[in-house]
Design an enzyme around this catalytic site. Structure first.
Site, PDB file in Angstrom:
ATOM      1  N   THR A  10     -29.600 -41.159  76.456  1.00  0.00           N
ATOM      2  CA  THR A  10     -30.527 -40.164  75.903  1.00  0.00           C
ATOM      3  C   THR A  10     -31.587 -40.837  75.029  1.00  0.00           C
ATOM      4  OG1 THR A  10     -28.689 -38.603  75.875  1.00  0.00           O
ATOM      5  CG2 THR A  10     -30.632 -37.994  74.595  1.00  0.00           C
ATOM      6  N   LYS A 199     -22.933 -41.554  58.030  1.00  0.00           N
ATOM      7  CA  LYS A 199     -24.330 -41.388  57.609  1.00  0.00           C
ATOM      8  C   LYS A 199     -24.448 -41.338  56.085  1.00  0.00           C
ATOM      9  CE  LYS A 199     -25.754 -39.087  61.893  1.00  0.00           C
ATOM     10  NZ  LYS A 199     -25.795 -37.803  62.593  1.00  0.00           N
TER      11      LYS A 199
HETATM   12  N1  HSE Z   1     -24.002 -36.463  67.145  1.00  0.00           N
HETATM   13  C1  HSE Z   1     -25.004 -36.665  66.175  1.00  0.00           C
HETATM   14  C2  HSE Z   1     -25.384 -35.326  65.568  1.00  0.00           C
HETATM   15  C3  HSE Z   1     -26.200 -37.314  66.820  1.00  0.00           C
HETATM   16  O1  HSE Z   1     -25.039 -34.309  66.151  1.00  0.00           O
HETATM   17  O2  HSE Z   1     -25.982 -35.295  64.493  1.00  0.00           O
HETATM   18  C4  HSE Z   1     -27.234 -37.781  65.864  1.00  0.00           C
HETATM   19  O3  HSE Z   1     -26.751 -38.789  65.028  1.00  0.00           O
END
Ligand code: HSE
Length: 373
Positions: A10, A199
């Site tokens: 993607t 994150k």
């Molecule tokens: N899986 C992650 C989300 C993708 O849904 O935020 C982006 O880091």
């Protein structure tokens, strides 16, 4: 400048698309033409124009002195780590969208980049298309960051929004998030909070310049959040969201990831759908809200491309030092004295007077407890 893209999924395909479509714009901003030379993927793509770049062997890229920038969009911490490290050691700038890689190996990869006077950049690893990392590294220089609070996972925010507003069930909205390319390959990383945990660890490391280890952060996902809880919260003027938080605590870092009930005064309360929001509270800057698409092909790829341009502009030096391997002790601050929303006890949903989480849990006796923020 020649670039190699590792992984044609993607994000990788979005990066190739933007580098080609916006090549004149990028050349003007970077001061040099930036061209894709290789795309590495194990798969074949019959009929896809990517075939003119496609290689299956990383050594072709590693051994080509013409390649200046390696863009990693494969994900995971196996081959992605090996290839990024090898690229940096070979003196090639590396750009990644991979939070798992940055959270786990950031210290080492940043150190190599500093030694080699090149760049290891990872804007797309947090908040998709939101320029949060560059803002914290650059626009907030000289500011003491007191806290960072974020809705950092697009998939879960999309799911919670759809479940509440469209009266749909969990499995159905998760399948839609997967089909739209938001979810991780293993979506338990989204719904269990592990993605948001990596994150916030990255943002805390950016804020402090020290290593905040994601493994030390107390993490609870959305798997036990029910539609009834969301409706009950809404009835009390609260929005249930998966929240990640970091707080400066002297020589320590306070942190947690858990579903929380946001009051209508909280600027993150209206961050809905796949949108992410990051609230950065600086001693001097005061509260800043960053918001935008937290996942998805082109938004995330746009952040990757911005890093590529940055690496080209600063091709002779390390533009952001990042953080060192000095590890900060992390304290769980999800249980401090505050108000909690209690649901699922049969007594109706209610908000407690300020108390500790342990006290709220005792009071809830088998119900569910959410911090009110
Ligand atoms: N899986 C992650 C989300 C993708 O849904 O935020 C982006 O880091």
């Amino acid at each position: 400048m020649k670039a190699a893209v590792l992984g044609y999924g993607t994000i990788g395909s979005g990066v190739v698309e933007i580098l080609e479509k916006n090549s004149a714009l990028i050349e003007r901003q970077a001061g040099r033409k930036v061209e894709v030379k290789y795309v590495l993927d194990l798969r074949e793509f019959p009929g896809d124009p990517v075939n003119k770049y496609l290689v299956h062997d990383f050594d072709v890229i590693a051994n080509d002195p013409e390649v200046d920038v390696v863009i990693e969009t494969m994900g995971g911490t196996g081959a992605a780590y090996t290839f990024v490290k090898a690229s940096l050691l070979a003196g090639k700038h590396a750009v990644t969208s991979n939070k798992a890689l940055v959270a786990k190996y950031g210290c080492e990869l940043l150190e190599i980049a500093r030694e080699k006077k090149i760049n290891f950049l990872f804007e797309a690893s947090v908040g998709g298309g939101i320029p949060i990392i560059r803002s914290m590294f650059s626009a907030l220089r000289g500011t003491n960051i007191k806290s960072v609070t974020g809705i950092l996972n697009g998939t879960t925010n999309f799911m919670l929004t759809k479940m509440l507003k469209e009266n749909r069930d969990y499995a159905d909205v998760l399948a839609e998030a997967q089909a739209l390319g938001f979810a991780e390959r293993d979506p338990s990383a989204d719904v269990e909070g592990f993605d948001a945990c990596r994150k916030i660890a990255i943002l805390a490391s950016v804020a402090t310049g020290k290593f905040v280890d994601f493994e030390d952060i107390s993490t609870r996902g959305i798997t036990d959040v029910t539609k009834e809880d969301m409706e009950a919260a809404a009835g009390l003027g609260l929005s249930l969201k998966l929240v990640a938080r970091y707080e400066a605590m002297g020589e320590k870092a306070g942190a947690f990831v858990c579903p929380a009930a946001l009051t209508s005064q909280n600027p993150l309360a209206n961050v809905n759908g796949v949108v992410n929001g990051v609230l950065v509270d600086g001693e001097e800057s005061e509260e800043l809200l960053f918001t935008g698409p937290g996942a998805g092909k082109l938004p995330t790829a746009s952040a990757v491309v911005a890093d590529v341009v940055e690496a080209v502009i600063y091709s002779d030096r390390t533009v952001y030092g990042g953080w060192t391997d000095e590890k900060l002790q992390v304290e769980d601050i999800s249980g401090i004295r505050r108000q909690y929303l209690i649901t699922g006890t049969g007594a109706g949903a209610y908000v407690t007077e300020p108390m500790t989480r342990a006290e709220a849990e005792a009071k809830a006796a088998g119900g569910r407890v959410y911090p009110v923020l």
